[in-house]
Write a protein that holds these residues in place. Structure first.
Motif, PDB file in Angstrom:
ATOM      1  N   UNK A 151       0.843  -1.205   0.000  1.00 53.24           N
ATOM      2  CA  UNK A 151       0.000   0.000   0.000  1.00 53.24           C
ATOM      3  C   UNK A 151       0.876   1.252   0.000  1.00 53.24           C
ATOM      4  N   UNK A 152       1.918   1.257   0.809  1.00 54.71           N
ATOM      5  CA  UNK A 152       2.834   2.392   0.847  1.00 54.71           C
ATOM      6  C   UNK A 152       3.494   2.620  -0.506  1.00 54.71           C
ATOM      7  N   UNK A 153       3.756   1.531  -1.237  1.00 55.79           N
ATOM      8  CA  UNK A 153       4.379   1.615  -2.551  1.00 55.79           C
ATOM      9  C   UNK A 153       3.419   1.960  -3.674  1.00 55.79           C
ATOM     10  N   UNK A 154       2.136   2.142  -3.358  1.00 58.17           N
ATOM     11  CA  UNK A 154       1.171   2.535  -4.370  1.00 58.17           C
ATOM     12  C   UNK A 154       0.589   1.405  -5.184  1.00 58.17           C
ATOM     13  N   UNK A 155       0.781   0.156  -4.744  1.00 60.70           N
ATOM     14  CA  UNK A 155       0.260  -0.996  -5.485  1.00 60.70           C
ATOM     15  C   UNK A 155      -1.264  -1.016  -5.489  1.00 60.70           C
ATOM     16  N   UNK A 156      -1.869  -0.630  -4.383  1.00 55.61           N
ATOM     17  CA  UNK A 156      -3.328  -0.652  -4.304  1.00 55.61           C
ATOM     18  C   UNK A 156      -3.811  -0.427  -2.893  1.00 55.61           C
ATOM     19  N   UNK A 157      -5.075  -0.733  -2.689  1.00 57.65           N
ATOM     20  CA  UNK A 157      -5.702  -0.641  -1.377  1.00 57.65           C
ATOM     21  C   UNK A 157      -5.313  -1.862  -0.550  1.00 57.65           C
ATOM     22  N   UNK A 158      -5.207  -1.691   0.756  1.00 56.46           N
ATOM     23  CA  UNK A 158      -4.904  -2.794   1.666  1.00 56.46           C
ATOM     24  C   UNK A 158      -5.826  -2.698   2.869  1.00 56.46           C
ATOM     25  N   UNK A 159      -6.324  -3.844   3.318  1.00 57.21           N
ATOM     26  CA  UNK A 159      -7.131  -3.884   4.537  1.00 57.21           C
ATOM     27  C   UNK A 159      -6.273  -4.514   5.619  1.00 57.21           C
ATOM     28  N   UNK A 160      -5.895  -3.693   6.601  1.00 57.53           N
ATOM     29  CA  UNK A 160      -4.955  -4.128   7.633  1.00 57.53           C
ATOM     30  C   UNK A 160      -5.484  -3.766   9.015  1.00 57.53           C
ATOM     31  N   UNK A 161      -5.002  -4.457  10.059  1.00 57.62           N
ATOM     32  CA  UNK A 161      -5.373  -4.044  11.414  1.00 57.62           C
ATOM     33  C   UNK A 161      -4.908  -2.603  11.658  1.00 57.62           C
ATOM     34  N   UNK A 162      -5.768  -1.814  12.247  1.00 56.81           N
ATOM     35  CA  UNK A 162      -5.497  -0.396  12.466  1.00 56.81           C
ATOM     36  C   UNK A 162      -4.130  -0.103  13.085  1.00 56.81           C
ATOM     37  N   UNK A 163      -3.692  -0.852  14.102  1.00 57.65           N
ATOM     38  CA  UNK A 163      -2.404  -0.502  14.719  1.00 57.65           C
ATOM     39  C   UNK A 163      -1.237  -0.552  13.742  1.00 57.65           C
ATOM     40  N   UNK A 164      -1.334  -1.375  12.724  1.00 55.95           N
ATOM     41  CA  UNK A 164      -0.244  -1.498  11.754  1.00 55.95           C
ATOM     42  C   UNK A 164      -0.138  -0.238  10.894  1.00 55.95           C
ATOM     43  N   UNK A 165      -1.265   0.426  10.647  1.00 55.19           N
ATOM     44  CA  UNK A 165      -1.292   1.560   9.730  1.00 55.19           C
ATOM     45  C   UNK A 165      -1.254   2.923  10.408  1.00 55.19           C
ATOM     46  N   UNK A 166      -1.446   2.979  11.702  1.00 53.57           N
ATOM     47  CA  UNK A 166      -1.609   4.257  12.406  1.00 53.57           C
ATOM     48  C   UNK A 166      -0.480   5.240  12.114  1.00 53.57           C
ATOM     49  N   UNK A 167       0.756   4.835  12.280  1.00 50.01           N
ATOM     50  CA  UNK A 167       1.872   5.768  12.101  1.00 50.01           C
ATOM     51  C   UNK A 167       1.931   6.315  10.684  1.00 50.01           C
TER      52      UNK A 167
END
Length: 165
Positions: free
Chosen positions: A88-104
């Protein structure tokens, strides 16, 4: 998860319930647009995750109190959430992840949450161990540490916001 856990196991909660956030890089959203409803996901590249059983996990969303499972498609299938987040960070697409992983990354502006009103939740993360035998000192120390220092997992608790988005 949990369907193969013996009934006599001791359970220790490691986290509170977790939200699953759908996130993407700002660059991806500029190129492809922002989905407004879950059905819009079919027109997007979604990073998928393969379960240990080999099956592709569907994406789960909440719609008006109803839990929906969506079969999404995309160019990448991964085996773990950190790889999914990296895509997701690399712009490949949307990702559904647990919130704590994406917060920062959301707070820093590297990712943006979409469809936040449709976010699903999971009961959280638990540790299961056999309480029948003596608990190893290392495990006892870990359990005691977790109980003394509960894990904060949401952006709401970190920033005062009500959700990632």
């Amino acid at each position: 998860m949990g369907e193969f856990i013996a009934a006599d196991m001791t359970v220790v909660r490691l986290t509170p319930a977790l939200r699953y956030a759908i996130v993407a890089s700002p660059g991806y959203l500029t190129r492809r647009g922002i989905p407004k409803v879950p059905e819009d996901l079919h027109a997007h590249s979604c990073v998928r995750i393969r379960r240990s059983s080999g099956a592709l996990a569907p994406w789960r969303v909440q719609d008006g109190g109803r839990s929906l499972e969506l079969v999404v498609s995309g160019p990448l299938v991964v085996n773990d959430f950190p790889t999914m987040l990296g895509a997701a960070l690399g712009g490949v697409g949307l990702a559904q992840v647990p919130e704590p992983i994406a917060v920062e990354d959301v707070v820093a502006g590297r990712l943006q949450e979409v469809l936040s009103t449709y976010a699903s939740t999971t009961p959280g993360v638990f540790l299961y161990h056999s309480g029948r035998r003596q608990v190893l000192p290392k495990l006892r120390a870990f359990i005691d540490h977790i109980r003394r220092h509960p894990v904060e997992v949401s952006l709401a608790r970190r920033s005062g916001a009500s959700a990632l988005g």
